[in-house]
Design an enzyme around this catalytic site. Structure first.
Site, short mmCIF file in Angstrom:
data_model
loop_
_atom_site.label_atom_id
_atom_site.label_comp_id
_atom_site.label_asym_id
_atom_site.label_seq_id
_atom_site.Cartn_x
_atom_site.Cartn_y
_atom_site.Cartn_z
N PRO A 149 97.11 50.06 9.14
CG PRO A 149 95.07 51.21 8.37
CD PRO A 149 96.26 51.17 9.04
CD GLU A 150 99.48 44.14 8.17
OE1 GLU A 150 99.17 43.07 7.70
OE2 GLU A 150 100.32 44.45 8.98
CG HIS B 117 95.37 66.48 12.44
ND1 HIS B 117 96.40 67.16 11.78
CD2 HIS B 117 95.93 66.15 13.77
CE1 HIS B 117 97.36 67.56 12.51
NE2 HIS B 117 97.22 67.07 13.80
NE ARG C 94 107.55 38.14 -8.30
CZ ARG C 94 106.52 38.95 -7.97
NH1 ARG C 94 106.55 39.64 -6.55
NH2 ARG C 94 105.35 39.30 -8.75
NE ARG D 272 103.21 60.00 9.62
CZ ARG D 272 103.92 58.94 9.50
NH1 ARG D 272 103.78 58.00 10.52
NH2 ARG D 272 104.93 58.61 8.78
#
Ligand SMILES: [Zn+2]
Length: 274
Positions: free
Chosen positions: A2-3, A93, A155, A112
């Site tokens: 998720p962002e 879980h 950069r 996970r």
């Protein structure tokens, strides 16, 4: 993973369900998910306290308690956070359960096991979550073309990699970095130090615009969110390039290509993105 738009969606779904609710009991079944203070102390601290509101910083979800402490959750890859009636079947879980005073529970599920929960006490310096290292939020007026140029403009790293750096701008991940660069018309492989003033301007505009757009598109009812167990909140039909390899570009018709930049996949239109 998720962002920002997904984490914001989780926050928006949970806030009305949690605000004003008192935590009657708390159970952490996998102590490893609480790096600070520790599982037992976290439970002890929140029991008997009421949630007064929620916040979000980057990809972190904040639950603010009535004693000024903040419970911070990071979902990482597969974390799920949802409110369910006590009678709602519990998933495998399920690592943390917070019993609320309305016959419901806040559940944290993670297949996970990378997701984390912290509790930062009122007045305590947060040296634990990583929130302190985050760059500005995408909609912060301080996140503008001048800021981006000053921060990453020297950069030689690919601009996509710079967008993934949470200390530059908070909340952008693999999917939305591709979507932002498509709208900005910039190839994900371009070294940051090669961007022109016009490109920095387009990028600074595309970042909040795309994240806001997808946050709005993700809007989901509490019922549907629970039905999907807090996982089904990404509105993929609106993606222009991510996962669209081999499909025609919606702007020009050229086929979308995929490449790998510093170990992360990148999707782009070779014609629209210079
Ligand atoms: Zn195109």
């Amino acid at each position: 993973m998720p962002e920002l738009p997904e984490v914001e969606t989780v926050k928006r779904v949970l806030e009305p369900q949690l605000s004003g609710r008192k935590i009657l009991s708390a159970e952490i079944r996998r102590p490893q998910i609480v790096p600070h203070p520790d599982a037992a102390s976290l439970c002890e601290s929140v029991i008997g306290h009421t949630v007064v509101g929620m916040g979000r910083r980057g990809k972190f979800i904040e639950t603010i308690m009535d004693d000024g402490s903040v419970m911070v959750v990071h979902l990482r890859m597969t974390g799920q956070l949802y409110v369910a009636p006590l009678t709602f079947p519990e998933e495998k879980h399920t690592h943390a359960v917070f019993r609320l005073d309305d016959e419901k529970e806040l559940r944290f599920v993670d297949q996970r096991r990378f997701g984390r929960i912290w509790l930062i006490a009122h007045g305590e310096e947060d040296d634990f979550t990583g929130i302190g290292d985050l760059g500005p939020e995408p909609n912060d007026p301080a996140m503008n073309a001048e800021y981006l140029k000053a921060t990453v403009g020297r950069r030689s790293t690919a601009i996509k990699t710079c967008l993934l750096d949470q200390s530059v701008v908070a909340g952008i991940g693999n999917i939305y970095s591709d979507e932002i660069l498509f709208v900005a018309g910039i190839s994900p492989e371009r070294p940051s130090d090669s961007l022109s003033t016009g490109e920095w301007n387009r990028l600074a505009k595309a970042i909040p615009e795309r994240l806001e757009f997808f946050t709005e598109k993700n809007a989901i009812t509490a019922e549907d969110y629970l039905e999907g167990r807090g996982t089904d909140y990404r509105n993929t039909p609106f993606l222009n390039v991510y996962g669209c390899e081999g499909e025609p570009c919606r702007k020009c018709g050229r086929l979308i290509e995929r490449t790998v930049i510093n170990g992360r996949s990148a999707h782009f239109c070779p014609k629209c993105q210079k």
